[in-house]
Design a protein around this motif. Structure first.
Motif, PDB file in Angstrom:
ATOM      1  N   PHE B  11       8.534  43.782  88.482  1.00 36.09           N
ATOM      2  CA  PHE B  11       7.101  43.787  88.759  1.00 36.09           C
ATOM      3  C   PHE B  11       6.586  45.226  88.803  1.00 36.09           C
ATOM      4  O   PHE B  11       5.570  45.559  88.190  1.00 36.09           O
ATOM      5  N   VAL B  14       6.292  46.654  85.398  1.00 34.77           N
ATOM      6  CA  VAL B  14       5.124  46.174  84.649  1.00 34.77           C
ATOM      7  C   VAL B  14       3.865  46.874  85.138  1.00 34.77           C
ATOM      8  O   VAL B  14       3.014  47.280  84.341  1.00 34.77           O
ATOM      9  N   VAL B  15       3.767  47.034  86.457  1.00 33.45           N
ATOM     10  CA  VAL B  15       2.596  47.742  87.004  1.00 33.45           C
ATOM     11  C   VAL B  15       2.559  49.168  86.469  1.00 33.45           C
ATOM     12  O   VAL B  15       1.508  49.669  86.053  1.00 33.45           O
ATOM     13  N   ILE B  18       1.268  49.198  83.031  1.00 34.19           N
ATOM     14  CA  ILE B  18      -0.190  49.041  82.959  1.00 34.19           C
ATOM     15  C   ILE B  18      -0.867  50.372  83.222  1.00 34.19           C
ATOM     16  O   ILE B  18      -1.769  50.790  82.490  1.00 34.19           O
ATOM     17  N   VAL B  19      -0.403  51.078  84.261  1.00 34.98           N
ATOM     18  CA  VAL B  19      -1.016  52.357  84.589  1.00 34.98           C
ATOM     19  C   VAL B  19      -0.803  53.340  83.441  1.00 34.98           C
ATOM     20  O   VAL B  19      -1.738  54.028  83.013  1.00 34.98           O
ATOM     21  N   HIS B  21      -0.225  52.711  80.267  1.00 33.71           N
ATOM     22  CA  HIS B  21      -1.017  52.288  79.117  1.00 33.71           C
ATOM     23  C   HIS B  21      -2.479  52.707  79.278  1.00 33.71           C
ATOM     24  O   HIS B  21      -3.127  53.131  78.334  1.00 33.71           O
TER      25      HIS B  21
ATOM     26  N   MET C  85      -3.043  41.626  82.531  1.00 31.54           N
ATOM     27  CA  MET C  85      -3.241  42.655  83.559  1.00 31.54           C
ATOM     28  C   MET C  85      -3.843  42.039  84.812  1.00 31.54           C
ATOM     29  O   MET C  85      -3.440  42.357  85.934  1.00 31.54           O
ATOM     30  N   ILE C  88      -1.324  40.063  86.904  1.00 36.07           N
ATOM     31  CA  ILE C  88      -0.411  40.932  87.633  1.00 36.07           C
ATOM     32  C   ILE C  88      -1.106  41.623  88.788  1.00 36.07           C
ATOM     33  O   ILE C  88      -0.604  41.679  89.910  1.00 36.07           O
ATOM     34  N   LEU C  89      -2.309  42.133  88.521  1.00 36.59           N
ATOM     35  CA  LEU C  89      -2.991  42.908  89.560  1.00 36.59           C
ATOM     36  C   LEU C  89      -3.709  42.000  90.564  1.00 36.59           C
ATOM     37  O   LEU C  89      -4.328  42.494  91.498  1.00 36.59           O
ATOM     38  N   PHE C  93       0.003  43.943  96.529  1.00 34.68           N
ATOM     39  CA  PHE C  93       1.114  44.873  96.690  1.00 34.68           C
ATOM     40  C   PHE C  93       0.525  46.194  97.150  1.00 34.68           C
ATOM     41  O   PHE C  93      -0.677  46.432  96.951  1.00 34.68           O
ATOM     42  N   VAL C  99      -4.142  51.137  91.538  1.00 35.62           N
ATOM     43  CA  VAL C  99      -3.678  50.672  90.229  1.00 35.62           C
ATOM     44  C   VAL C  99      -4.815  49.977  89.488  1.00 35.62           C
ATOM     45  O   VAL C  99      -5.022  50.194  88.293  1.00 35.62           O
ATOM     46  N   ALA C 102      -7.065  52.607  88.138  1.00 39.23           N
ATOM     47  CA  ALA C 102      -6.475  53.267  86.977  1.00 39.23           C
ATOM     48  C   ALA C 102      -6.624  52.381  85.745  1.00 39.23           C
ATOM     49  O   ALA C 102      -6.957  52.844  84.657  1.00 39.23           O
ATOM     50  N   ALA C 103      -6.409  51.071  85.942  1.00 45.42           N
ATOM     51  CA  ALA C 103      -6.504  50.143  84.818  1.00 45.42           C
ATOM     52  C   ALA C 103      -7.933  50.045  84.308  1.00 45.42           C
ATOM     53  O   ALA C 103      -8.174  49.744  83.145  1.00 45.42           O
ATOM     54  N   TRP C 162      -7.848  49.050  73.834  1.00 42.14           N
ATOM     55  CA  TRP C 162      -7.512  49.903  74.977  1.00 42.14           C
ATOM     56  C   TRP C 162      -8.707  50.032  75.913  1.00 42.14           C
ATOM     57  O   TRP C 162      -8.595  49.950  77.121  1.00 42.14           O
TER      58      TRP C 162
END
Lengths: 415, 278, 293
Positions: B11, B14-15, B18-19, B21, C85, C88-89, C93, C99, C102-103, C162
């Motif tokens: 996990f 993957v995080v 993402i950051v 990318h 994404m 996951i986000l 966490f 994060v 940032a994404a 992107w």
């Protein structure tokens, strides 16, 4: 931030469009200055005219982008640019839109005769003069003199001879026969038209009818395609080449022949692989007719919206004078548009190809002079490129192009 | 237990992906801008600057009009940030609280309008601006930017106002506040976070916009940063001043990056809370 | 009270009318005229001639196809990426906020400026992309991303995905908040695996949000201008000449206002069809069930 807001608002309220100008400023847009050539011309002019300031606005080096910048400004009746420094192909559009002042009364007929006829012809629209030529350009054939001499060959006079010599001498991929500009852009249209003209064809006839689907044009396009797939004298990558890409292949010693503009001459002297081994000749033609080059070139028009047309004209006049053109040409390495300068000792000493170029320029031809040239070119670019890379057959490509051109030119109220 | 640990490591990976990318194209500009000019044109490119240098940043401000471009963009951004709030707050209040006739319609129609690609508006607006003589005036950008941002601002503020307990206003009315007074002294202070979120988004929009700025600002001295930078080029294709350009890219994007990172909670909450209803 | 409300609405409504609605009306008028661009030039009514010409305009059709291709590929990629994404986000966490921010950054950076950045990344000699792929042995040296007919469109799409995947992520995150956690727990008790839980529980709730994302992104991608203009200018050989570039050319390069207006309206009509389709698709099964009860 709290401080910033009032400052910015004051700026906002304070900025009136006209803005008080001290003295007179004359502005024009061109690519970034090469070797300080404009700066030098401006300095010399301002020394003689202390009341006029001349400002070069340095725009993008892509000519399309500069054309659009001028157009958005002129379309609004904007006085920002006093002078329009234009490519020969923009002229009909700009003149038809009424953005330029006629210059016939300002440039005496006697003096007009000092300019190259093609340049002057391309500066007219519906009989009136809208542009004073500053620098000129025409397609030339660069060749490796050393290699031809070694096999006792003369530079080719016909396109068929070029194929034969290329096939006899080439050793691809180290040494290709012929490179040109094959990317889908204005340069491809130029390369294509030179072949069409040399074959006796054209895009439009004298009455403005589309004759692009005639055998001459089809043969020209087939020649371009055959150079890649049948004779294999041209690398397939030519379909991505602009001027500089094709020049690089030649300058690295990887091609026997190159079609390009005169500016490449200065580069051959800087390239160790070909220095002293290059010569220039006119483009090939047919057995019974010489080749015809496409005419390029830049010159000044005066914007109808200028607040200082007299001052603007004064600078245009100086820049395009014999002295101004010579000064500029020596620094920028471009070709002046006055006939006499092509025989100027100092310029010829640096550019030994000027005598050949002078002959080529006398019979060089402008691309279709039409207010809708931009659209005409876009259509040609697409279909010629499609045939070049083998997506369509030459005759199908030109039939489609001719059909689209007829639709375009038949649209309501064609000027 | 190891299974869970593996899953957690996966996990995290993957995080991190993402950051990475999301940031690498920006970071690559940063790295490029820190290289010495000759290192920028190394073939193949070096990954990290071998001799870090700020030379590109010193030079970017000598790229003749770059500072001017930045000031122009700031001017337009500030103007654009204030106007949609000034127009949007009362209108949102009217829609949310006063149930003004046509309010819902305005909200929906506005969102549809703002959704359209700007190329649709460019010619008619150009004609209008030309007729008003406002070409090369900051208002030529501020007014259209305001209109393009108003619907989103309106929508965000309306949904925020709806969440406010109405007892507050009723109490204030009983205390003798006029309706304007209620809006000014009670609602707006409460709405400050929502207003701030809207303002940030509007500021980012106006800092970024390209097409209208390209078309309505024809004079070099009025260009905004994105247009001005797109116009930069060298004398030939081979002389493009990439060292200065990479520094300029960093200078113009860094404020946005810092803004988003600094105010992340507010932005993401503002955009996702209340639910986006189609 | 309602009257007073109108007063508050008026300035905003007036501005929207002038800046967003009037232009469309103006385009409709222009599309029926042949406009003389000369200073003080007039206009002549030509009826539907421009629309007839548009139907036979091969160059315009090609730009529509290019835009459609760009839109379809971009949307597919950013939907998958944005959805991934977001899923996951959505989990909690430590450091999640940072994060997420940032994404989100790619979406907030100026597209024209980042297009310059991408041009540097794609540069055939000094670019990191070519060098990296060559070093990994995945690519022959000398690839010109922006000079190749097929690669250029792919390169533009990568840059677009992107930038816009975070936007999809944002909308999906909003949607995920709407999924009642009890349903997940119930599904878990029923022994449903993660895939099944996603398709049976999460997806139906996400559906309107995904449709909304597709609606927004579809319209924006079809009208993309900045990125393409700066990255490729529509080249090579028109391979990336999307419809917005064609419209811009028609107005400012060809100076054909009437014809350009007709082309713009036709494009708008296509966007309208897409929007209607997405609105239909967005009506979730949940809504329909709620409606039938």
């Amino acid at each position: 931030m709290a401080l910033l807001v009032p400052i910015l608002l004051a700026l906002l309220l304070g900025c009136s469009r006209a803005g008080p100008e001290r003295g007179i400023t004359v502005r024009f847009l061109d690519r970034p200055d090469r070797n300080q050539a404009w700066a030098d011309a401006i300095q010399a002019f301002q020394a003689a005219h202390p009341d006029i300031r001349v400002e070069l606005v340095e725009g993008p080096s892509a000519t399309n982008a500069r054309e659009d910048l001028y157009a958005t400004s002129l379309l609004a009746g904007d006085p920002i640019y006093d002078l329009v420094f234009m490519d020969i192909v923009w002229l009909p559009k700009f003149a038809a839109a009424g953005w330029l002042l006629p210059l016939d009364a300002r440039l005496a007929a006697g003096e007009q005769a000092d300019f190259l006829p093609g340049d002057l012809e391309g500066s007219r629209f519906r009989g009136r003069l809208y542009r004073v030529p500053m620098r000129t350009d025409a397609g030339l054939l660069f060749y490796r003199r050393d290699l031809l001499v070694a096999r006792a060959l003369a530079p080719p006079r016909t396109w068929e001879a070029l194929v034969e010599e290329a096939r006899a001498l080439q050793a691809p991929p180290e040494l290709w026969g012929y490179v040109f500009q094959g990317k889908q852009y204005e340069g491809l249209v130029v390369n294509f038209l030179e072949l069409v003209w040399s074959a006796g064809g054209d895009v439009l006839d004298s009455q403005g009818r589309v004759i692009l689907d005639q055998p001459e044009a089809i043969a020209a396009l087939r020649w371009l395609r055959d150079a890649i797939v049948r004779h294999r004298i041209t690398p397939p990558a030519v379909a991505t080449y602009e001027e500089q890409d094709s020049a690089n292949v030649f300058l690295q010693g990887r091609s026997l022949f190159l079609r390009n503009w005169p500016y490449v001459w200065a580069l051959t002297a800087e390239s160790p692989r070909v220095r002293g081994r290059v010569a220039i000749t006119a483009l090939p033609g047919r057995a019974d007719a010489v080749g015809i080059s496409a005419l390029g070139g830049w010159g000044f028009g005066v914007s109808r919206f200028s607040r200082h047309p007299e001052a603007a004209w004064a600078f245009a006049r100086y820049a395009t004078s014999a002295e101004g053109q010579k000064r500029y040409a020596l620094r920028a390495g471009t070709v002046p548009a006055r006939r006499a300068l092509l025989h100027d000792a100092e310029l010829v000493a640096r550019n030994p190809h000027y005598p050949v170029l002078a002959k080529v320029l006398e019979r060089a031809r402008p691309r279709p002079v039409h207010p809708k040239y931009a659209q005409i070119s876009d259509i040609l670019q697409h279909h010629v490129s499609a045939a070049l890379v083998g997506r369509t057959e030459p005759q199908d490509a030109l039939r489609a192009a001719a059909r689209e051109l007829r639709t375009l030119l038949a649209s309501p109220r064609t000027p | 237990m190891t299974g869970r640990r593996v899953r957690r490591a996966l996990f995290a990976a993957v995080v991190a992906l993402i950051v990475g990318h999301s940031l690498w194209p920006f970071l690559w500009q940063v790295l490029t801008s820190l290289k010495a000019p000759d290192e920028i044109f190394a073939i193949p490119p070096t990954l990290l600057p071998e001799r870090p240098s700020l030379a590109s940043y010193a030079k970017v401000f000598t790229l003749r009009p770059f500072v001017r471009y930045v000031l122009n963009s700031l001017l337009v951004a500030v103007g654009t940030t204030l106007l949609p709030l000034g127009l949007g707050a009362p209108a949102a209040y009217a829609v949310a609280r006063l149930r003004a006739r046509g309010g819902e319609l305005l909200l929906r129609a506005g969102l549809v309008g703002a959704l359209l690609p700007p190329i649709v508006f460019v010619l008619p607006l150009y004609e209008g601006i030309r007729a008003l003589g406002l070409l090369n005036h900051p208002l030529a950008l501020i007014v259209p930017y305001t209109a393009l941002n108003l619907p989103l601002t309106l929508w965000m503020l309306t949904s925020f106002f709806r969440q406010l307990p109405s007892e507050l206003e009723e109490a204030a009315r009983i205390d003798g506040f006029s309706r304007v007074g209620v809006l000014r002294h009670i609602i707006l202070p409460l709405a400050a976070p929502a207003l701030a979120t809207a303002a940030i988004l509007v500021a980012i929009f106006s800092w970024n916009e390209f097409l209208l700025a390209l078309t309505f600002m024809t004079a070099d001295q009025w260009r905004t940063v994105p247009v001005g930078m797109a116009m930069l080029s060298g004398v030939t294709e081979f002389e493009v001043p990439w060292d200065q350009i990479s520094a300029a890219v960093v200078v113009t994007t860094l404020p946005v990056v810092l803004l988003v990172l600094g105010l992340q909670r507010r932005i993401i909450a503002g955009l996702t809370a209340g639910g986006i209803k189609g | 009270m309602r009257q007073e409300g109108l007063l508050y609405l008026l300035p905003a409504a007036a501005l929207l009318l002038v800046v967003l609605a009037a232009p469309v009306a103006r385009l409709a008028w222009l599309s029926l005229q042949e406009v003389e661009v000369t200073p003080g030039g007039g206009a002549e009514f030509v009826g539907l001639a421009h629309f007839a010409r548009a139907l036979a305009d091969g160059i315009f059709h090609r730009s529509l196809v290019t835009s459609a291709l760009f839109t379809a590929l971009s949307l597919a990629a950013e939907l998958l990426l944005g959805l991934g994404m977001a899923l996951i986000l959505h989990a909690s966490f430590p450091g999640r906020g940072a994060v997420r921010a940032a994404a989100l950054i790619p979406w907030t950076l100026p597209p024209a400026v980042m297009a310059i950045g991408w041009r540097w990344i794609y540069h055939d000699s000094y670019g990191i992309l070519t060098a990296g792929l060559v070093a990994l042995g995945l690519l022959a040296p000398g690839t010109t991303w922006l000079g190749d007919r097929h690669l250029a469109l792919a390169a533009v799409i990568v840059a677009d995905v992107w930038k816009t995947a975070p936007f999809v992520m944002l909308i999906v995150l909003a949607g995920l908040q709407a999924v009642p956690p009890e349903l997940h727990e119930a599904a878990l008790l029923d022994g449903a695996g993660p895939v099944r839980r996603f398709t049976m529980v999460t997806l139906p709730y996400l559906r309107p949000y995904l449709a909304l994302a597709l609606l927004f992104r579809g319209v924006q991608a079809f009208g993309v201008f900045d990125l393409v203009r700066v990255l490729t200018g529509g080249g090579p050989g028109g391979a990336t000449r999307v419809v917005a570039l064609a419209l811009y050319d028609t107005f400012y390069r060809y100076l054909e206002f009437g014809y350009g207006a007709a082309l713009t309206l036709l494009t708008l009509a296509l966007l309208g069809l897409w929007a209607a389709a997405m609105v239909r698709a967005g009506r979730s099964r949940l809504d329909q069930e709620a409606g039938s009860r």
